[in-house]
Write a protein that holds these residues in place. Structure first.
Motif, PDB file in Angstrom:
ATOM      1  N   ARG A  36       0.589  -3.152   0.701  1.00 37.45           N
ATOM      2  CA  ARG A  36      -0.877  -3.147   0.680  1.00 37.45           C
ATOM      3  C   ARG A  36      -1.442  -2.524   1.948  1.00 37.45           C
ATOM      4  N   ARG A  37      -0.830  -2.837   3.098  1.00 41.75           N
ATOM      5  CA  ARG A  37      -1.309  -2.256   4.355  1.00 41.75           C
ATOM      6  C   ARG A  37      -1.127  -0.745   4.371  1.00 41.75           C
ATOM      7  N   LEU A  38       0.023  -0.284   3.859  1.00 42.82           N
ATOM      8  CA  LEU A  38       0.275   1.159   3.849  1.00 42.82           C
ATOM      9  C   LEU A  38      -0.663   1.885   2.888  1.00 42.82           C
ATOM     10  N   LEU A  45       2.919  -7.374   1.243  1.00 41.92           N
ATOM     11  CA  LEU A  45       1.856  -7.172   2.225  1.00 41.92           C
ATOM     12  C   LEU A  45       1.987  -5.818   2.918  1.00 41.92           C
ATOM     13  N   ARG A  46       3.229  -5.409   3.184  1.00 39.14           N
ATOM     14  CA  ARG A  46       3.446  -4.115   3.829  1.00 39.14           C
ATOM     15  C   ARG A  46       2.966  -2.982   2.931  1.00 39.14           C
ATOM     16  N   GLN A  84       6.623 -10.205   2.416  1.00 37.88           N
ATOM     17  CA  GLN A  84       6.365  -9.214   3.461  1.00 37.88           C
ATOM     18  C   GLN A  84       6.348  -7.800   2.893  1.00 37.88           C
ATOM     19  N   LEU A  94       3.804  -0.132  10.752  1.00 40.36           N
ATOM     20  CA  LEU A  94       3.405  -0.858   9.548  1.00 40.36           C
ATOM     21  C   LEU A  94       4.505  -0.848   8.493  1.00 40.36           C
ATOM     22  N   VAL A 130      -3.662   1.272   2.465  1.00 38.60           N
ATOM     23  CA  VAL A 130      -4.928   1.461   3.179  1.00 38.60           C
ATOM     24  C   VAL A 130      -4.746   2.402   4.366  1.00 38.60           C
ATOM     25  N   ALA A 131      -3.654   2.203   5.112  1.00 32.85           N
ATOM     26  CA  ALA A 131      -3.474   2.930   6.366  1.00 32.85           C
ATOM     27  C   ALA A 131      -3.204   4.414   6.157  1.00 32.85           C
TER      28      ALA A 131
END
Length: 250
Positions: free
Chosen positions: A29-31, A26-27, A23, A67, A33-34
């Motif tokens: 990677r999301r950050l 993945l967190r 997690q 996120l 992008v975000a």
């Protein structure tokens, strides 16, 4: 370091850590992008309208906040707490000298139970004899009350809050039954050996009152290794150690 050849892993704890690690990955990677997307969106909006940019910045902050929140695992929290307590106690037991043998997660054959097995958190064998260690991972202020079915337990819900009085089941009968079951199993297998029990409160936020009044030792986790070594020597037959090896969990 103690003899840990019969020590096994804790699968729920391993799964919990692996899920949290995944997690986090993945967190991240999301950050990645975000956050840049949010900055670019706010910057573009600012070129058109300051109020629009402020509104988008607020929305972006909320999105990034959620996120960034840590995730949870699929392991039951109650079960996880118990396993974490046992893992913490295991680390203390490992500090014993190498003439102490440790077994954890022991499933002891016991015909007095309907399922035919009794679970023991730890068996420790060494120069001071044979020990059964029962672990409880409960926070709070515990008062030992010998002979009572329950011991008072005070907990605080949060910083500055008043303590909430609760109770935990007296663990002495459970630990005593485990000691008797181990002695009985050894005797069935032709070995007469006396075992002793010890109860360990593993949570770092635990305080114990009247521990000396208990029918068997009630300790915090950092007292365990010293206690086992401080007791008078007791000789264990080599056959007893060999039999204990047969209890290694599958």
């Amino acid at each position: 370091m103690a003899d840990t050849r019969f020590v096994v892993d804790y699968p729920p704890l391993k799964r919990h850590r692996e899920e949290l690690r995944e997690q986090r990955r993945l967190r991240g990677r999301r950050l990645m992008v975000a956050v840049p997307a949010a900055v670019l969106s706010v910057a573009a909006a600012a070129a058109w309208s300051a109020p629009l940019a402020v509104m988008l910045a607020g929305v972006a902050a909320i999105v990034v906040f959620f996120l960034a929140l840590p995730g949870s695992s699929s392991v039951d929290p109650g079960h996880l707490a118990g396993v974490e307590g046992e893992a913490a106690v295991l680390e203390r037991l490992k500090s014993l000298p190498d003439d102490y043998l440790i077994l954890n997660r022991v499933r002891l054959p016991d015909e007095t139970l309907t399922n035919g097995q009794r679970e023991l958190d730890f068996i420790v064998a060494g120069p001071t004899g044979l020990w059964v260690v029962e672990v409880k991972n409960t926070p709070g202020h515990l008062q030992v009350m010998p002979g009572r079915k329950h011991w008072p337990l005070a907990r605080r819900a949060g910083c500055g809050s008043r303590p909430n009085w609760n109770a935990m089941a007296n663990p002495v009968p459970q630990a005593r039954a485990q000691v008797e079951a181990l002695e009985r199993w050894l005797l069935i297998n032709g070995i007469e050996a006396r075992a002793r029990g010890v109860i360990v409160m593993a949570h770092p936020e635990i305080a114990i009152t009247d521990a000396r009044a208990a029918e068997m030792p009630v300790l915090v986790r950092d007292q365990l290794a010293e206690h086992l070594q401080a007791e008078p020597p007791r000789t264990l037959a080599p056959a007893a150690l060999q039999r204990l090896g047969e209890l290694r969990p599958a």
